[in-house]
Design a protein around this motif. Sequence first.
Motif, PDB file in Angstrom:
ATOM      1  N   PRO A   4      39.463  38.046  40.511  1.00 46.01           N
ATOM      2  CA  PRO A   4      40.254  38.672  39.450  1.00 46.01           C
ATOM      3  C   PRO A   4      40.385  37.797  38.195  1.00 46.01           C
ATOM      4  O   PRO A   4      40.706  38.307  37.124  1.00 46.01           O
ATOM      5  N   LYS A   5      40.102  36.511  38.331  1.00 43.14           N
ATOM      6  CA  LYS A   5      40.242  35.629  37.164  1.00 43.14           C
ATOM      7  C   LYS A   5      39.044  35.711  36.216  1.00 43.14           C
ATOM      8  O   LYS A   5      39.108  35.238  35.091  1.00 43.14           O
ATOM      9  N   MET A   6      37.956  36.312  36.693  1.00 41.39           N
ATOM     10  CA  MET A   6      36.715  36.283  35.914  1.00 41.39           C
ATOM     11  C   MET A   6      36.700  37.178  34.676  1.00 41.39           C
ATOM     12  O   MET A   6      36.030  36.868  33.698  1.00 41.39           O
ATOM     13  N   GLY A   7      37.422  38.286  34.737  1.00 38.39           N
ATOM     14  CA  GLY A   7      37.242  39.266  33.672  1.00 38.39           C
ATOM     15  C   GLY A   7      38.230  39.221  32.529  1.00 38.39           C
ATOM     16  O   GLY A   7      38.073  39.921  31.532  1.00 38.39           O
ATOM     17  N   THR A  26      43.204  34.145  31.048  1.00 34.09           N
ATOM     18  CA  THR A  26      44.507  33.826  31.649  1.00 34.09           C
ATOM     19  C   THR A  26      45.620  33.577  30.643  1.00 34.09           C
ATOM     20  O   THR A  26      46.737  34.056  30.804  1.00 34.09           O
ATOM     21  N   ARG A  27      45.296  32.812  29.595  1.00 38.99           N
ATOM     22  CA  ARG A  27      46.315  32.361  28.649  1.00 38.99           C
ATOM     23  C   ARG A  27      46.676  33.404  27.593  1.00 38.99           C
ATOM     24  O   ARG A  27      47.647  33.238  26.859  1.00 38.99           O
ATOM     25  N   LEU A  28      45.859  34.424  27.498  1.00 41.31           N
ATOM     26  CA  LEU A  28      46.131  35.451  26.482  1.00 41.31           C
ATOM     27  C   LEU A  28      46.994  36.567  27.060  1.00 41.31           C
ATOM     28  O   LEU A  28      47.011  36.792  28.264  1.00 41.31           O
ATOM     29  N   SER A  29      47.696  37.246  26.172  1.00 39.80           N
ATOM     30  CA  SER A  29      48.552  38.346  26.613  1.00 39.80           C
ATOM     31  C   SER A  29      47.697  39.571  26.948  1.00 39.80           C
ATOM     32  O   SER A  29      46.500  39.609  26.635  1.00 39.80           O
ATOM     33  N   ILE A  30      48.343  40.545  27.555  1.00 43.05           N
ATOM     34  CA  ILE A  30      47.647  41.788  27.892  1.00 43.05           C
ATOM     35  C   ILE A  30      47.044  42.404  26.632  1.00 43.05           C
ATOM     36  O   ILE A  30      45.871  42.774  26.597  1.00 43.05           O
ATOM     37  N   GLU A  31      47.843  42.485  25.554  1.00 39.42           N
ATOM     38  CA  GLU A  31      47.319  43.129  24.338  1.00 39.42           C
ATOM     39  C   GLU A  31      46.218  42.312  23.668  1.00 39.42           C
ATOM     40  O   GLU A  31      45.293  42.871  23.103  1.00 39.42           O
ATOM     41  N   GLU A  32      46.318  40.995  23.767  1.00 35.11           N
ATOM     42  CA  GLU A  32      45.244  40.170  23.187  1.00 35.11           C
ATOM     43  C   GLU A  32      43.942  40.355  23.972  1.00 35.11           C
ATOM     44  O   GLU A  32      42.855  40.416  23.390  1.00 35.11           O
ATOM     45  N   ASN A  33      44.063  40.437  25.280  1.00 35.56           N
ATOM     46  CA  ASN A  33      42.874  40.687  26.101  1.00 35.56           C
ATOM     47  C   ASN A  33      42.237  42.023  25.738  1.00 35.56           C
ATOM     48  O   ASN A  33      41.021  42.130  25.611  1.00 35.56           O
ATOM     49  N   ARG A  45      46.406  53.757  26.924  1.00 30.66           N
ATOM     50  CA  ARG A  45      45.378  53.396  27.893  1.00 30.66           C
ATOM     51  C   ARG A  45      45.998  52.781  29.144  1.00 30.66           C
ATOM     52  O   ARG A  45      45.620  53.085  30.265  1.00 30.66           O
ATOM     53  N   LEU A  46      46.951  51.885  28.927  1.00 28.16           N
ATOM     54  CA  LEU A  46      47.570  51.187  30.061  1.00 28.16           C
ATOM     55  C   LEU A  46      48.348  52.146  30.955  1.00 28.16           C
ATOM     56  O   LEU A  46      48.446  51.929  32.166  1.00 28.16           O
ATOM     57  N   LYS A  47      48.860  53.206  30.364  1.00 27.01           N
ATOM     58  CA  LYS A  47      49.594  54.207  31.147  1.00 27.01           C
ATOM     59  C   LYS A  47      48.696  54.796  32.230  1.00 27.01           C
ATOM     60  O   LYS A  47      49.154  55.135  33.315  1.00 27.01           O
ATOM     61  N   GLN A  48      47.407  54.927  31.897  1.00 24.80           N
ATOM     62  CA  GLN A  48      46.417  55.437  32.866  1.00 24.80           C
ATOM     63  C   GLN A  48      46.478  54.672  34.183  1.00 24.80           C
ATOM     64  O   GLN A  48      46.193  55.218  35.236  1.00 24.80           O
ATOM     65  N   LEU A  49      46.792  53.390  34.093  1.00 23.42           N
ATOM     66  CA  LEU A  49      46.758  52.547  35.285  1.00 23.42           C
ATOM     67  C   LEU A  49      47.949  52.802  36.198  1.00 23.42           C
ATOM     68  O   LEU A  49      47.904  52.502  37.393  1.00 23.42           O
ATOM     69  N   SER A  53      49.405  40.000  39.061  1.00 22.56           N
ATOM     70  CA  SER A  53      48.844  39.879  40.416  1.00 22.56           C
ATOM     71  C   SER A  53      47.335  40.146  40.342  1.00 22.56           C
ATOM     72  O   SER A  53      46.842  40.680  39.335  1.00 22.56           O
ATOM     73  N   GLY A  54      46.638  39.807  41.413  1.00 21.91           N
ATOM     74  CA  GLY A  54      45.187  40.022  41.453  1.00 21.91           C
ATOM     75  C   GLY A  54      44.812  41.478  41.213  1.00 21.91           C
ATOM     76  O   GLY A  54      43.873  41.776  40.478  1.00 21.91           O
ATOM     77  N   GLY A  55      45.562  42.376  41.819  1.00 24.67           N
ATOM     78  CA  GLY A  55      45.277  43.805  41.683  1.00 24.67           C
ATOM     79  C   GLY A  55      45.515  44.303  40.267  1.00 24.67           C
ATOM     80  O   GLY A  55      44.705  45.052  39.714  1.00 24.67           O
ATOM     81  N   GLN A  56      46.624  43.856  39.677  1.00 22.66           N
ATOM     82  CA  GLN A  56      46.930  44.257  38.295  1.00 22.66           C
ATOM     83  C   GLN A  56      45.838  43.745  37.362  1.00 22.66           C
ATOM     84  O   GLN A  56      45.425  44.420  36.428  1.00 22.66           O
ATOM     85  N   ARG A  57      45.385  42.543  37.667  1.00 26.29           N
ATOM     86  CA  ARG A  57      44.375  41.928  36.807  1.00 26.29           C
ATOM     87  C   ARG A  57      43.026  42.646  36.921  1.00 26.29           C
ATOM     88  O   ARG A  57      42.342  42.857  35.911  1.00 26.29           O
ATOM     89  N   GLN A  58      42.661  43.033  38.144  1.00 26.33           N
ATOM     90  CA  GLN A  58      41.412  43.783  38.313  1.00 26.33           C
ATOM     91  C   GLN A  58      41.511  45.139  37.620  1.00 26.33           C
ATOM     92  O   GLN A  58      40.548  45.617  37.031  1.00 26.33           O
ATOM     93  N   ALA A  59      42.696  45.748  37.696  1.00 25.52           N
ATOM     94  CA  ALA A  59      42.897  47.040  37.037  1.00 25.52           C
ATOM     95  C   ALA A  59      42.723  46.885  35.524  1.00 25.52           C
ATOM     96  O   ALA A  59      42.063  47.695  34.869  1.00 25.52           O
ATOM     97  N   LEU A  60      43.281  45.821  34.982  1.00 27.04           N
ATOM     98  CA  LEU A  60      43.157  45.553  33.546  1.00 27.04           C
ATOM     99  C   LEU A  60      41.695  45.268  33.174  1.00 27.04           C
ATOM    100  O   LEU A  60      41.190  45.752  32.153  1.00 27.04           O
ATOM    101  N   THR A  61      41.022  44.491  34.016  1.00 26.50           N
ATOM    102  CA  THR A  61      39.604  44.179  33.772  1.00 26.50           C
ATOM    103  C   THR A  61      38.777  45.468  33.718  1.00 26.50           C
ATOM    104  O   THR A  61      37.902  45.630  32.860  1.00 26.50           O
ATOM    105  N   LEU A  62      39.076  46.370  34.640  1.00 29.38           N
ATOM    106  CA  LEU A  62      38.374  47.656  34.665  1.00 29.38           C
ATOM    107  C   LEU A  62      38.605  48.436  33.375  1.00 29.38           C
ATOM    108  O   LEU A  62      37.670  48.974  32.777  1.00 29.38           O
ATOM    109  N   LEU A  63      39.851  48.470  32.985  1.00 35.77           N
ATOM    110  CA  LEU A  63      40.204  49.183  31.758  1.00 35.77           C
ATOM    111  C   LEU A  63      39.473  48.572  30.561  1.00 35.77           C
ATOM    112  O   LEU A  63      38.948  49.280  29.700  1.00 35.77           O
TER     113      LEU A  63
END
Length: 267
Positions: free
Chosen positions: A92-95, A98-105, A133-137, A153-163
């Motif tokens: 989950p760390k690959m996509g 880490t240091r940036l916020s959700i919106e920056e990512n 978009r995030l609401k979709q998750l 969490s790992g799952g939240q992060r993978q979900a964000l990576t997918l998005l």
Amino acid sequence: MTAILQVKDIHKSFEIGTVNENHVLKGLTLTIEKGEFVTIIGGNGAGKSTLLNSIAGSFLVDSGSIHLAGEDVTRQKTAERAKHIGRVFQDPKMGTATRLSIEENLAVAYKRGGKRGLSLGVKDKQRVEFRERLKQLDLNLESRLKMEVGLLSGGQRQALTLLMAALQSPKLLLLDEHTAALDPKTSKMVLELTNKIVKEEQLTAMMITHNMENAIEYGNRLIMLYNGQIAVDVRGKEKQQMTVPDLLELFHKNSGNRVSDDALILG
Ligand SMILES: Nc1ncnc2c1ncn2[C@@H]1O[C@H](COP(=O)(O)OP(=O)(O)O)[C@@H](O)[C@H]1O
Ligand SMILES: [Mg+2]
């Protein structure tokens, strides 16, 4: 029908000329049409990741050719191909950064996709879209735009990576066991989300999984790799109606493999 991916007779060996020489892909040929969602299974070391890495250009293949959306990318570097390819890995760390916020990512992903984007500075208008978009998750991340991704969490992060991968509208989405590091419940959540995003965004996707049931349940085509080649390739109704025993039987029939050790393909 439009072929998004044409892989023709590719060979890939590692550590050529040493005692560890390993001929992994042995003349693999595969065409994937626009809109196909292909699940890929096969035992450990069957060459699943090597196939996806070959497509993404992590290394060049020894022979054969790869066309992406009609363009010959066989000799292209990863960065060039990345314009058309979205990837999600097991870790989950690959996509995400880490240091940036959700919106920056999300802003970074936006820019990468060549969409009208504005570096890391996030404008109000963009923020509205990110929230949508995030609401979709359905993970309530839309209320945490400023949160550092490292805190998810790992799952939240993978979900964000997918998005983020979908934001780039990739011609091809490559998923390499992207739920394998998650607990079963979270894995299911991310798989469901994958299904939803692939369908809604009408993406073309290849998803490696080590779970035969998941491989049957998701997607509209299933490929099993064995010994560097395609041993099973089923789609549509035939795939839908398939059970794990059917799949094993087909594998044994096609591969001429009489060993009843299904660990070979279970991985
Ligand atoms: N970059 C690499 N360098 C050397 N050997 C590799 C490399 N990538 C994969 N291999 C080897 O190729 C074989 C297939 O690996 P891989 O494609 O990762 O299998 P899997 O089907 O489990 O994803 C394995 O024996 C692996 O050790
Ligand atoms: Mg692998």
